[in-house]
Design an enzyme around this catalytic site. Sequence first.
Site, mmCIF file in Angstrom:
data_model
loop_
_atom_site.group_PDB
_atom_site.id
_atom_site.type_symbol
_atom_site.label_atom_id
_atom_site.label_comp_id
_atom_site.label_asym_id
_atom_site.label_seq_id
_atom_site.Cartn_x
_atom_site.Cartn_y
_atom_site.Cartn_z
ATOM 1 N N GLY A 30 0.928 9.602 15.274
ATOM 2 C CA GLY A 30 -0.496 9.474 14.943
ATOM 3 C C GLY A 30 -1.029 10.732 14.273
ATOM 4 N NE ARG A 73 2.107 5.420 16.303
ATOM 5 C CZ ARG A 73 1.682 6.528 16.908
ATOM 6 N NH1 ARG A 73 2.549 7.373 17.410
ATOM 7 N NH2 ARG A 73 0.397 6.782 17.004
ATOM 8 C CG ASP A 113 7.513 9.545 22.802
ATOM 9 O OD1 ASP A 113 8.167 9.839 23.819
ATOM 10 O OD2 ASP A 113 6.581 8.735 22.819
ATOM 11 C CE LYS A 156 1.248 14.022 16.385
ATOM 12 N NZ LYS A 156 1.583 12.621 16.153
ATOM 13 C CB THR A 157 -0.558 14.508 20.223
ATOM 14 O OG1 THR A 157 -1.271 13.341 20.626
ATOM 15 C CG2 THR A 157 -0.305 15.344 21.451
ATOM 16 C CG ASP A 185 -2.904 11.221 22.591
ATOM 17 O OD1 ASP A 185 -3.924 10.927 21.940
ATOM 18 O OD2 ASP A 185 -1.861 10.558 22.555
HETATM 19 P P1 FBP Z 1 0.527 10.424 19.019
HETATM 20 O O1 FBP Z 1 1.151 10.503 20.369
HETATM 21 O O2 FBP Z 1 1.425 9.895 17.988
HETATM 22 O O3 FBP Z 1 -0.097 11.721 18.613
HETATM 23 O O4 FBP Z 1 -0.645 9.345 19.213
HETATM 24 C C1 FBP Z 1 -1.972 9.559 19.042
HETATM 25 C C2 FBP Z 1 -2.751 8.272 19.165
HETATM 26 O O5 FBP Z 1 -3.957 8.459 18.465
HETATM 27 C C3 FBP Z 1 -3.037 7.791 20.599
HETATM 28 O O6 FBP Z 1 -4.186 8.404 21.147
HETATM 29 C C4 FBP Z 1 -3.230 6.305 20.387
HETATM 30 O O7 FBP Z 1 -2.987 5.557 21.576
HETATM 31 C C5 FBP Z 1 -2.191 5.993 19.348
HETATM 32 O O8 FBP Z 1 -2.037 7.175 18.577
HETATM 33 C C6 FBP Z 1 -2.593 4.852 18.438
HETATM 34 O O9 FBP Z 1 -1.500 4.526 17.631
HETATM 35 P P2 FBP Z 1 -1.570 3.958 16.152
HETATM 36 O O10 FBP Z 1 -1.955 5.082 15.259
HETATM 37 O O11 FBP Z 1 -0.179 3.529 15.872
HETATM 38 O O12 FBP Z 1 -2.582 2.870 16.130
#
Ligand code: FBP
Length: 549
Positions: A79, A143, A174, A200-201, A203
């Site tokens: 993400g 992803r 991951d 990065k994230t 979250d």
């Molecule tokens: P990452 O772990 O890849 O940084 O995810 C961040 C995030 O924004 C989460 O908060 C959310 O649940 C997910 O990505 C949403 O995924 P997508 O971008 O595939 O809709």
Amino acid sequence: MTKKSALQKARASYQPKLPSALWGAVKAVEGAPTESVANQTEIKSLFPTTYGLPVLTFEKNTVSKVSAPINVGVILSGGQAPGGHNVISGLFDGIKAINKDSRLYGFLMGPGGFVDHKYIELTAKIIDDYRNTGGFDIIGSGRTKLEKVEQFDKGLEILKELNIKALVIIGGDDSNTNAAILAEYYKANNAGVQVIGCPKTIDGDLKNEMIETSFGFDTATKVYSEVIGNIQRDCNSAKKYWHFIKLMGRSASHIALECALQTQPNYCIISEEVEQKNMTLADIVNDIANVIAKRAANGNNFGTVLIPEGLIEFIPAMKKLIAELNDMLAANTQFASLDRAAQREFVLNNLSADNAAIFASLPEGVARQLTLDRDPHGNVQVSLIETEKLLSEMIGKRLAEMKAAGEYVGKFSPLHHFFGYEGRCADPSNFDADYCYALGYNAAQLINCGATGYMSSVRNLSKPSVQWIAGGIPITMMMNMERRNGEMKPVIQKALVRLDGKPFLKFAENREKWAIDTCYTYPGPIQYFGPAEVCDQTSRTLYYEHNSK
Ligand code: FBP
């Protein structure tokens, strides 16, 4: 590139600040050998050549040596998070400072571009267009999970063709787990390619003693807090709605907690507390309904409730249900081809009796959302589950019962929001612009000193950037074994909200007052120009974790 806004033009000239240790030539100081956080024997046997490496810390070097040019590849994984472009510009400037003939290649649309040999060379002209901007559009993200030897070998072909000495993977827990697996494979096979990860994230769940925060969390939570503040002002003006606001963040509630500390809402659910107190959905509903009733008794039929998107996974009974569903879906690949009714039937017939009863009791839409495809890492896509609607519907019913019993006298009009994508590509705050640039520049130094299987680490972040400490952390140090897609796998341990941590304790100390009185704060938009206390403030989480007051 598209037409630039006035702010983009002004931000292009912002020069991110680097820690003083990275200002000139550096030397790497080695710490003691490290151990993984848990399951040491298993992790050691899975990472025989990259396990136990020392923590590296960079210090200023009085002698500067001439280094050969290095070609580096970079991947944005998972993400989006504000500041990714600055990691890449820091990496670019870092390898150019090592030798001006160094070259940077960006693999397109995430790890998939690496495997499929889709790339561009990132020149100074391209990089300059993206400095201090949000988004991952410079090369795109994806992803695709890098996990198979065939993918590693296929990727190696393009690395060799471009004479790439090191690959930098910018991703969450991951993706950095995959970076560690790739580093081990290339090292064990003498491939001559180093692999470095970057945290990065939005979250905020990729953190530990050495990685104080992942990049993007600061900006994303500031963007959400601005909008929550705006909603609170609206709500305090019209005094007629209850706003149920779900916030992104996957399993951990860091984003919800940070936004609560910034905006002082009437209620904020912290999933980790729900689990610790063994709360049921009905307990949560009762708790919120009681707050609504108390406010109504004071004539206040309005308020705000923050909900972390991963809540459902932390309600103990739901957690058991999701674990069984995960295994069931992993073992029955034909499930996806069934029609909607047949899928429900299949699940109800194959779950254990307890879990089938819970599944059947959920509103059909929510039950179905729990069976949707997992992401490539085996995670439930919690952003697709409409917990905000589930909760407000159940609260509405509970309030009706309370009204009938003479325990509630108000009017309940709920509104729903989900904030996630709004904050992931915002222009980085000054903090994220500086932090990301430093992470990228630091990654170049890790490459130059021959490190592999390391995550770029910049810490001491609650202090001014000159005092930040730069270095590298062995990724295996952060790993443990967890069940994924029905099998035990080595993964970086996710950092959940600590209920004994200062940010949560600060929240817990104030929440009763915030629930009944109206104590909203309105953080306003991110500021880039002006006094440091407005422009350079770190997240509340980082502040409380590293300061005594
Ligand atoms: P990452 O772990 O890849 O940084 O995810 C961040 C995030 O924004 C989460 O908060 C959310 O649940 C997910 O990505 C949403 O995924 P997508 O971008 O595939 O809709």
